[in-house]
Design an enzyme around this catalytic site. Structure first.
Site, mmCIF file in Angstrom:
data_model
loop_
_atom_site.group_PDB
_atom_site.id
_atom_site.type_symbol
_atom_site.label_atom_id
_atom_site.label_comp_id
_atom_site.label_asym_id
_atom_site.label_seq_id
_atom_site.Cartn_x
_atom_site.Cartn_y
_atom_site.Cartn_z
ATOM 1 N N HIS A 51 49.928 70.994 27.078
ATOM 2 C CA HIS A 51 50.880 69.954 27.504
ATOM 3 C C HIS A 51 51.632 69.358 26.307
ATOM 4 C CE1 HIS A 51 48.611 69.129 31.583
ATOM 5 N NE2 HIS A 51 49.220 70.296 31.538
ATOM 6 N N SER B 193 40.606 65.023 35.519
ATOM 7 C CA SER B 193 40.455 64.746 36.948
ATOM 8 C C SER B 193 40.709 65.984 37.801
ATOM 9 C CB SER B 193 41.398 63.615 37.365
ATOM 10 O OG SER B 193 42.716 63.942 36.990
ATOM 11 N N VAL C 227 47.823 65.156 24.501
ATOM 12 C CA VAL C 227 48.888 65.211 23.500
ATOM 13 C C VAL C 227 48.466 64.508 22.211
ATOM 14 C CG1 VAL C 227 50.672 65.391 25.289
ATOM 15 C CG2 VAL C 227 50.129 63.140 24.346
ATOM 16 N N ASP C 228 47.241 63.932 22.204
ATOM 17 C CA ASP C 228 46.736 63.349 20.955
ATOM 18 C C ASP C 228 46.246 64.465 20.039
ATOM 19 O OD1 ASP C 228 43.849 63.919 21.320
ATOM 20 O OD2 ASP C 228 43.923 62.422 22.925
HETATM 21 C C1 BJW Z 1 35.731 60.730 31.412
HETATM 22 C C2 BJW Z 1 35.480 59.695 30.511
HETATM 23 C C3 BJW Z 1 34.454 59.909 29.567
HETATM 24 C C4 BJW Z 1 37.101 59.078 31.807
HETATM 25 N N1 BJW Z 1 33.776 61.054 29.576
HETATM 26 N N2 BJW Z 1 35.043 61.840 31.410
HETATM 27 C C5 BJW Z 1 50.222 73.816 42.329
HETATM 28 C C6 BJW Z 1 49.918 72.956 43.346
HETATM 29 C C7 BJW Z 1 50.505 71.689 43.413
HETATM 30 C C8 BJW Z 1 51.420 71.283 42.450
HETATM 31 C C9 BJW Z 1 51.730 72.150 41.436
HETATM 32 C C10 BJW Z 1 51.135 73.402 41.378
HETATM 33 N N3 BJW Z 1 51.616 74.027 40.253
HETATM 34 C C11 BJW Z 1 52.470 73.194 39.631
HETATM 35 C C12 BJW Z 1 52.566 72.054 40.323
HETATM 36 C C13 BJW Z 1 53.423 70.884 39.969
HETATM 37 C C14 BJW Z 1 52.806 69.977 38.924
HETATM 38 C C15 BJW Z 1 51.480 69.414 39.461
HETATM 39 O O1 BJW Z 1 50.415 69.791 39.060
HETATM 40 N N4 BJW Z 1 51.564 68.433 40.346
HETATM 41 C C16 BJW Z 1 50.366 67.837 40.910
HETATM 42 C C17 BJW Z 1 50.117 66.482 40.246
HETATM 43 C C18 BJW Z 1 50.564 67.695 42.385
HETATM 44 N N5 BJW Z 1 52.613 70.661 37.652
HETATM 45 C C19 BJW Z 1 53.610 70.824 36.798
HETATM 46 O O2 BJW Z 1 54.738 70.443 37.014
HETATM 47 C C20 BJW Z 1 53.296 71.548 35.496
HETATM 48 N N6 BJW Z 1 54.231 72.561 35.249
HETATM 49 C C21 BJW Z 1 54.237 73.724 35.920
HETATM 50 O O3 BJW Z 1 53.364 74.018 36.698
HETATM 51 O O4 BJW Z 1 55.312 74.529 35.626
HETATM 52 C C22 BJW Z 1 55.620 75.584 36.532
HETATM 53 C C23 BJW Z 1 56.246 74.952 37.768
HETATM 54 C C24 BJW Z 1 57.292 74.086 37.623
HETATM 55 C C25 BJW Z 1 57.856 73.494 38.761
HETATM 56 C C26 BJW Z 1 57.342 73.754 40.016
HETATM 57 C C27 BJW Z 1 56.253 74.626 40.135
HETATM 58 C C28 BJW Z 1 55.714 75.222 38.998
HETATM 59 C C29 BJW Z 1 53.424 70.597 34.314
HETATM 60 C C30 BJW Z 1 52.340 69.592 34.243
HETATM 61 C C31 BJW Z 1 52.591 68.661 33.058
HETATM 62 C C32 BJW Z 1 51.604 67.530 33.021
HETATM 63 N N7 BJW Z 1 51.999 66.568 32.058
HETATM 64 C C33 BJW Z 1 51.228 65.342 31.954
HETATM 65 C C34 BJW Z 1 52.099 64.234 31.314
HETATM 66 C C35 BJW Z 1 52.335 64.417 29.863
HETATM 67 C C36 BJW Z 1 52.854 63.156 29.314
HETATM 68 C C37 BJW Z 1 51.854 62.388 28.514
HETATM 69 O O5 BJW Z 1 50.860 62.971 28.038
HETATM 70 O O6 BJW Z 1 52.085 61.187 28.334
HETATM 71 O O7 BJW Z 1 50.038 65.575 31.231
HETATM 72 S S1 BJW Z 1 50.673 64.736 33.501
HETATM 73 C C38 BJW Z 1 49.214 63.995 32.858
HETATM 74 O O8 BJW Z 1 48.125 64.527 33.636
HETATM 75 C C39 BJW Z 1 49.085 64.507 31.420
HETATM 76 C C40 BJW Z 1 47.668 65.025 31.446
HETATM 77 O O9 BJW Z 1 47.496 66.027 30.464
HETATM 78 C C41 BJW Z 1 47.464 65.519 32.852
HETATM 79 C C42 BJW Z 1 46.034 65.645 33.286
HETATM 80 O O10 BJW Z 1 45.405 64.394 33.310
HETATM 81 P P1 BJW Z 1 43.883 64.260 32.898
HETATM 82 O O11 BJW Z 1 43.713 64.644 31.491
HETATM 83 O O12 BJW Z 1 43.056 64.979 33.880
HETATM 84 O O13 BJW Z 1 43.683 62.673 32.977
HETATM 85 P P2 BJW Z 1 43.221 61.758 34.214
HETATM 86 O O14 BJW Z 1 43.499 60.360 33.857
HETATM 87 O O15 BJW Z 1 43.780 62.256 35.478
HETATM 88 O O16 BJW Z 1 41.642 62.011 34.307
HETATM 89 C C43 BJW Z 1 40.744 61.597 33.295
HETATM 90 C C44 BJW Z 1 39.354 62.009 33.723
HETATM 91 O O17 BJW Z 1 38.455 61.680 32.684
HETATM 92 C C45 BJW Z 1 38.857 61.271 34.983
HETATM 93 O O18 BJW Z 1 38.341 62.243 35.890
HETATM 94 C C46 BJW Z 1 37.742 60.362 34.465
HETATM 95 O O19 BJW Z 1 36.678 60.210 35.375
HETATM 96 C C47 BJW Z 1 37.283 61.103 33.236
HETATM 97 N N8 BJW Z 1 36.693 60.270 32.180
HETATM 98 N N9 BJW Z 1 36.275 58.625 30.735
HETATM 99 C C48 BJW Z 1 34.018 61.963 30.486
HETATM 100 N N10 BJW Z 1 34.095 58.911 28.642
#
Ligand code: BJW
Length: 235
Positions: free
Chosen positions: A111, A180, A95-96
């Site tokens: 997102h 991740s 979101v940045d």
């Molecule tokens: C480096 C590094 C460096 C560090 N160099 N690497 C199917 C199966 C199971 C569940 C679901 C499914 N479909 C949908 C779901 C439900 C849910 C979900 O996924 N749940 C799971 C967690 C179980 N998904 C949703 O609800 C989504 N909506 C949806 O699917 O709608 C339809 C639907 C609705 C209802 C039911 C079913 C379907 C919406 C998801 C919204 C996510 N929003 C967030 C929060 C936003 C708020 C905010 O930004 O403050 O978005 S969650 C949070 O996680 C944020 C991120 O964008 C997102 C991903 O995280 P990210 O970017 O991967 O960060 P990290 O911290 O996890 O990882 C960082 C990585 O970087 C690490 O691996 C490090 O190693 C690495 N790293 N330094 C390279 N220098």
């Protein structure tokens, strides 16, 4: 220069912004160590206590405003400027606005964006870096108490999904940087791209949960590994 890849999709997550000083979500010192996901990033939390959720994003917004892109973002700019692909798109979970600040193009914030607010009454979206409160009035429909950060919470649908689906099905190189791979549907994008014939490559500091779907894993900080990878593509 090899012109192997005509359509490239780059999926980014919080890890690409880490070297700009921003916290990731799931690291030990990450954003969600200090807050419960259920309190700040679900639609139910927002409906229950909108002021608490606004406060969280009001605190985060100035930090993201000040953050500057790092060499990983600049490497994408270079790739988009110099590599002779038909299209290089960025699908970001972040979101940045670091991709924009680095001059990247074709960016899809699936997102949402911290600097956008949506009115749940009329759908109007506007940009601001200022604080927003639960009792604020929409500048378009003038209804009070309906403004929400334009950020996709758990349980909400993602943005630009139709467009992203087309991009994924037509790409022949898929890069995943700093995510991740636990949040869906983004975590499933690699599978779509791979099934449609793309070469898939991930950049991360560690092994991720959908690791097996990638043809190549480049371990290390993206600010170092991505510029090197782009340099190789541009030879
Ligand atoms: C480096 C590094 C460096 C560090 N160099 N690497 C199917 C199966 C199971 C569940 C679901 C499914 N479909 C949908 C779901 C439900 C849910 C979900 O996924 N749940 C799971 C967690 C179980 N998904 C949703 O609800 C989504 N909506 C949806 O699917 O709608 C339809 C639907 C609705 C209802 C039911 C079913 C379907 C919406 C998801 C919204 C996510 N929003 C967030 C929060 C936003 C708020 C905010 O930004 O403050 O978005 S969650 C949070 O996680 C944020 C991120 O964008 C997102 C991903 O995280 P990210 O970017 O991967 O960060 P990290 O911290 O996890 O990882 C960082 C990585 O970087 C690490 O691996 C490090 O190693 C690495 N790293 N330094 C390279 N220098």
């Amino acid at each position: 220069m090899t012109e192997k890849y005509k359509n490239i999709v780059i999926l980014t997550g919080a890890g690409i912004s880490a070297e700009s000083g921003l916290s990731t979500f799931r690291a030990e010192n990450g954003l969600w160590n200090k807050h419960r996901v259920e309190d700040v990033a679900t639609i139910e939390a927002f409906e229950r206590n909108p002021e608490y959720v606004h406060d969280f994003y009001n605190e985060l917004r100035p930090e993201l405003y000040k953050a500057q892109p790092n060499p990983a973002h600049s490497a994408i700019t270079l790739l988009q400027d110099k590599y002779p692909a038909d299209k290089i798109s960025i699908v970001t979970q972040n979101v940045d606005t670091l991709h924009e600040k680095a001059g990247n193009k074709n960016i899809y914030h699936i997102h949402g964006q911290i600097n956008q607010i949506v009115c749940l009454n009329c759908g109007h979206i506007f940009e601001t870096w200022n604080d927003v409160h639960a009792d604020d009035v929409c500048p378009h429909c003038h209804i009070q108490g309906m403004l929400k950060p334009n950020i996709v919470f758990f349980g909400e649908n993602l943005l630009y999904m139709e467009k992203v689906d087309t991009l994924l099905k037509n790409c022949n190189l898929f890069l995943s940087i700093g995510t991740s791979g636990v949040v869906y549907p983004a975590a499933g994008f690699v599978q779509i791209a791979k099934m449609c014939g793309a070469y898939t490559c991930e950049f991360n500091m560690e092994t991720t949960s959908n690791n097996y779907l990638f043809d190549r894993h480049i371990i290390g900080p993206a600010g170092t590994t991505l510029p090197k990878f782009v340099e190789e593509l541009l030879i």
